[in-house]
Each structure stands twice: as structure tokens, then as C-alpha cells.
Design a protein around this motif. Structure first.
Motif, PDB file in Angstrom:
ATOM      1  N   ALA A  66      -7.060  -4.596  -2.995  1.00 14.19           N
ATOM      2  CA  ALA A  66      -6.822  -3.845  -5.038  1.00 14.19           C
ATOM      3  C   ALA A  66      -5.703  -3.174  -4.777  1.00 14.19           C
ATOM      4  O   ALA A  66      -4.699  -3.164  -4.763  1.00 14.19           O
ATOM      5  N   LYS A  67      -6.245  -2.510  -3.070  1.00 13.20           N
ATOM      6  CA  LYS A  67      -5.123  -1.096  -3.517  1.00 13.20           C
ATOM      7  C   LYS A  67      -4.016  -1.942  -2.507  1.00 13.20           C
ATOM      8  O   LYS A  67      -2.522  -1.796  -3.185  1.00 13.20           O
ATOM      9  N   SER A  68      -3.814  -3.300  -1.929  1.00 10.81           N
ATOM     10  CA  SER A  68      -3.050  -3.406  -1.184  1.00 10.81           C
ATOM     11  C   SER A  68      -2.250  -4.283  -2.223  1.00 10.81           C
ATOM     12  O   SER A  68      -0.863  -4.414  -2.167  1.00 10.81           O
ATOM     13  N   GLU A  69      -3.264  -5.137  -3.285  1.00 11.69           N
ATOM     14  CA  GLU A  69      -2.402  -6.268  -4.100  1.00 11.69           C
ATOM     15  C   GLU A  69      -1.612  -5.327  -5.235  1.00 11.69           C
ATOM     16  O   GLU A  69      -0.683  -5.676  -5.923  1.00 11.69           O
ATOM     17  N   LEU A  70      -2.206  -4.069  -5.012  1.00  7.64           N
ATOM     18  CA  LEU A  70      -1.180  -3.133  -5.859  1.00  7.64           C
ATOM     19  C   LEU A  70      -0.292  -2.399  -6.371  1.00  7.64           C
ATOM     20  O   LEU A  70       0.979  -2.369  -6.237  1.00  7.64           O
ATOM     21  N   ALA A  71      -0.549  -2.443  -4.174  1.00  8.58           N
ATOM     22  CA  ALA A  71       1.167  -1.723  -3.560  1.00  8.58           C
ATOM     23  C   ALA A  71       2.112  -2.987  -3.119  1.00  8.58           C
ATOM     24  O   ALA A  71       3.594  -2.681  -3.760  1.00  8.58           O
ATOM     25  N   ALA A  72       1.368  -4.007  -3.420  1.00  9.60           N
ATOM     26  CA  ALA A  72       2.932  -5.637  -3.663  1.00  9.60           C
ATOM     27  C   ALA A  72       2.957  -5.721  -5.176  1.00  9.60           C
ATOM     28  O   ALA A  72       4.296  -5.563  -5.148  1.00  9.60           O
ATOM     29  N   ALA A  73       2.574  -5.224  -6.153  1.00  9.47           N
ATOM     30  CA  ALA A  73       2.322  -5.652  -7.267  1.00  9.47           C
ATOM     31  C   ALA A  73       3.455  -4.552  -7.347  1.00  9.47           C
ATOM     32  O   ALA A  73       4.497  -4.566  -8.333  1.00  9.47           O
TER      33      ALA A  73
END
Length: 157
Positions: A50-57
Motif C-alpha cells: 500500500a505504501k508503494s502504491e501510494l507513492a506510485a499514485a
């Protein structure tokens, strides 16, 4: 019973208790601990994901914001260029219209000048005829002396 017998019985009971615990109690506890460790590791993995997806988002949002800013700047620049072109075109049309109006005014002034000269020539011719009439003391017929009057008018021009 002696102390050794009690000790032996207690060791046997302890071993039975350890065996019972190892067979019936320990597996569910170990399974529960393993399940909890698995859930914790899954939770940590999900949090990392989720943290990596949030960073990507966040990166995508920043990229979209930059794109929209660039598009807005391009649209504003295009609108400004269009406005300048419209202003230049309007100035050109206004200059052209002013030149037409000036040319028309000059032509009209020239026509008025020509008309005024013609009227002045006619008045001078009439005055010349009256003056000649007074000098000659007789009446001059404009129909009979038309050629003479036209020559006089040409000479005055």
C-alpha cells in the motif's frame, strides 16, 4: 512411599503431562502462533504494498498535475497569441478603413474644389460678360456669342 517412589511417580506424571501437552495442547497453540505470525507478515507486506502504491499514485498525481499545468500554460499562450493576432488584424483593418476614408475624403475634397472652381469660372464669366456689356453699352447675347464665352472661360482656367 518413599521419596524416591514419589519422585518417580511425579516424573512419570510430568512426562505424561508433557506428552499430553505436546500431543493435544501444543499443536493448536503453535498453529495459532504460526497463524498470527503469518497474518502479521501479510499485514506488513500489505502495508508495504500500500505504501508503494501510494507513492506510485502520488507520482502519477504529480505527473498529471504537471501535465495539466503545462496544458494550461499552452492554452493560455495560445489564447494570448490568438488575442494578439486578432488585435493586429483589427489594427490592420482599422488602418485600411482609415486609408479608405482618407482617400474618399480627398476625392470628395478634390471634387468640391473642382466644383468650386467651375462655379467661380461661371461667376467670373458672368461678371466678365456684365463688365463687357457695360463697356460696350449694349446687350451681349450669350446664345450668339457662346463660342466667345467658352474661349473666355478656357482662358480663365
Amino acid at each position: 512411599m518413599s521419596i524416591t517412589g514419589t519422585l518417580i511417580i511425579q516424573v512419570i506424571v510430568f512426562l505424561i503431562l508433557v506428552g499430553f501437552t505436546m500431543k493435544f495442547v501444543w499443536p493448536p497453540i503453535a498453529a495459532a502462533l504460526d497463524e498470527r505470525a503469518r497474518k502479521i507478515s501479510e499485514g506488513l507486506a500489505a502495508a508495504d504494498k500500500a505504501k508503494s502504491e501510494l507513492a506510485a499514485a502520488d507520482r502519477r498525481v504529480e505527473q498529471e498535475l504537471a501535465n495539466s499545468r503545462n496544458q494550461t500554460a499552452a492554452l493560455l499562450a495560445d489564447a494570448e497569441r490568438r488575442a494578439q493576432a486578432i488585435v493586429e488584424e483589427a489594427k490592420g483593418r482599422a488602418t485600411e478603413e482609415a486609408n479608405k476614408i482618407i482617400a474618399a475624403a480627398r476625392a470628395e475634397a478634390e471634387q468640391q474644389t473642382v466644383k468650386a472652381r467651375e462655379a467661380l469660372r461661371e461667376q467670373v464669366a458672368v461678371l466678365a460678360v456684365k463688365g463687357a456689356e457695360q463697356i460696350l453699352r449694349r446687350e451681349v447675347n450669350p446664345g450668339v456669342h457662346a463660342e466667345l464665352l467658352s474661349r473666355l472661360q478656357t482662358e480663365l482656367a
